[in-house]
Enzyme design. Structure first.
Site, PDB file in Angstrom:
ATOM      1  N   GLY A  46       0.832  -1.191   0.000  1.00 26.21           N
ATOM      2  CA  GLY A  46       0.000   0.000   0.000  1.00 26.21           C
ATOM      3  C   GLY A  46       0.867   1.241   0.000  1.00 26.21           C
ATOM      4  O   GLY A  46       2.009   1.206   0.480  1.00 26.21           O
ATOM      5  N   GLN A  51       3.244   9.938   1.179  1.00 29.84           N
ATOM      6  CA  GLN A  51       4.494   9.177   1.305  1.00 29.84           C
ATOM      7  C   GLN A  51       5.472   9.462   0.173  1.00 29.84           C
ATOM      8  O   GLN A  51       6.644   9.119   0.271  1.00 29.84           O
ATOM      9  CB  GLN A  51       4.208   7.670   1.358  1.00 29.84           C
ATOM     10  N   CYS A  88       5.242  -0.201   7.415  1.00 28.86           N
ATOM     11  CA  CYS A  88       4.993   0.962   6.567  1.00 28.86           C
ATOM     12  C   CYS A  88       6.283   1.299   5.820  1.00 28.86           C
ATOM     13  O   CYS A  88       7.361   1.294   6.422  1.00 28.86           O
ATOM     14  CB  CYS A  88       4.570   2.131   7.445  1.00 28.86           C
ATOM     15  N   LEU A  89       6.165   1.584   4.543  1.00 25.49           N
ATOM     16  CA  LEU A  89       7.358   1.907   3.749  1.00 25.49           C
ATOM     17  C   LEU A  89       8.048   3.179   4.248  1.00 25.49           C
ATOM     18  O   LEU A  89       9.223   3.388   3.992  1.00 25.49           O
ATOM     19  CB  LEU A  89       6.986   2.061   2.267  1.00 25.49           C
ATOM     20  N   HIS A 130      -5.003   1.660   6.921  1.00 31.26           N
ATOM     21  CA  HIS A 130      -3.639   2.167   7.110  1.00 31.26           C
ATOM     22  C   HIS A 130      -3.358   3.327   6.136  1.00 31.26           C
ATOM     23  O   HIS A 130      -2.871   4.386   6.545  1.00 31.26           O
ATOM     24  CB  HIS A 130      -2.656   1.010   6.886  1.00 31.26           C
ATOM     25  N   GLU A 131      -3.702   3.128   4.864  1.00 32.54           N
ATOM     26  CA  GLU A 131      -3.411   4.156   3.845  1.00 32.54           C
ATOM     27  C   GLU A 131      -4.288   5.388   4.016  1.00 32.54           C
ATOM     28  O   GLU A 131      -3.824   6.512   3.848  1.00 32.54           O
ATOM     29  CB  GLU A 131      -3.563   3.578   2.432  1.00 32.54           C
ATOM     30  N   HIS A 134      -2.962   7.717   6.521  1.00 34.24           N
ATOM     31  CA  HIS A 134      -1.866   8.554   6.024  1.00 34.24           C
ATOM     32  C   HIS A 134      -2.382   9.898   5.500  1.00 34.24           C
ATOM     33  O   HIS A 134      -1.692  10.914   5.590  1.00 34.24           O
ATOM     34  CB  HIS A 134      -1.141   7.858   4.854  1.00 34.24           C
TER      35      HIS A 134
END
Ligand code: CO
Length: 150
Positions: A46, A51, A88-89, A130-131, A134
């Site tokens: 994701g 990000q 998370c990236l 989660h996304e 963000h």
């Protein structure tokens, strides 16, 4: 298409609120393609626009069941509660245990500006929550009950 740089946890942009998309144009389509390419390259499931340093309400997800892309997503309903592990990236080298709704109903726009409502479960529901977090400057570590290094 291009790989974009993924901003890391120290970057204050991750804590800002993203703005709604109002123009469903080629620039948006290119952004979506770049986000998918960047996410796959980084081996993530994701990615949210902030990000890659862009405060726009755009997310992409692929939990192995196909591509999901959402513009201006809004969670309309949440059902059940289930714990699971998230990473998370933008938070490399760490994972954490997070409680999420098991099933969600989400309203969103497609890349062509069409409004849709869909129900998601399990991994996809978790990734979407989660996304979407963000987009409001929320990271999974804010919700994690347990954190651990990889
Ligand atoms: Co993340």
């Amino acid at each position: 298409m291009a790989i974009r740089e993924i901003v890391k946890i120290e970057d204050p942009i991750l804590r800002k609120k993203s703005r709604e998309v109002t123009e469903f144009n080629q620039k948006l389509h290119t952004l979506l393609e770049d986000m998918f390419e960047t996410m796959y390259k980084a081996d993530g499931c994701g990615l949210a626009a902030p990000q890659i340093g862009l405060l726009r309400r755009v997310i992409v997800v692929d939990c192995g069941k196909g591509k999901i892309e959402m513009i201006n997503p809004k969670i309309l309903e949440m059902h059940g509660e289930i714990g699971g592990v998230e990473g998370c990236l933008s938070v490399p080298g760490k994972h954490g245990h997070v409680m999420r709704a098991e099933k969600i109903k989400v309203e969103f726009y497609t890349r062509s500006g069409e409004k849709k409502v869909k129900v998601y479960r399990e991994f996809e529901a978790r990734a979407l929550q989660h996304e979407i977090d963000h987009l409001d400057g929320i990271l999974y570590i804010d919700r994690a009950t347990k954190e651990f290094d990889d």
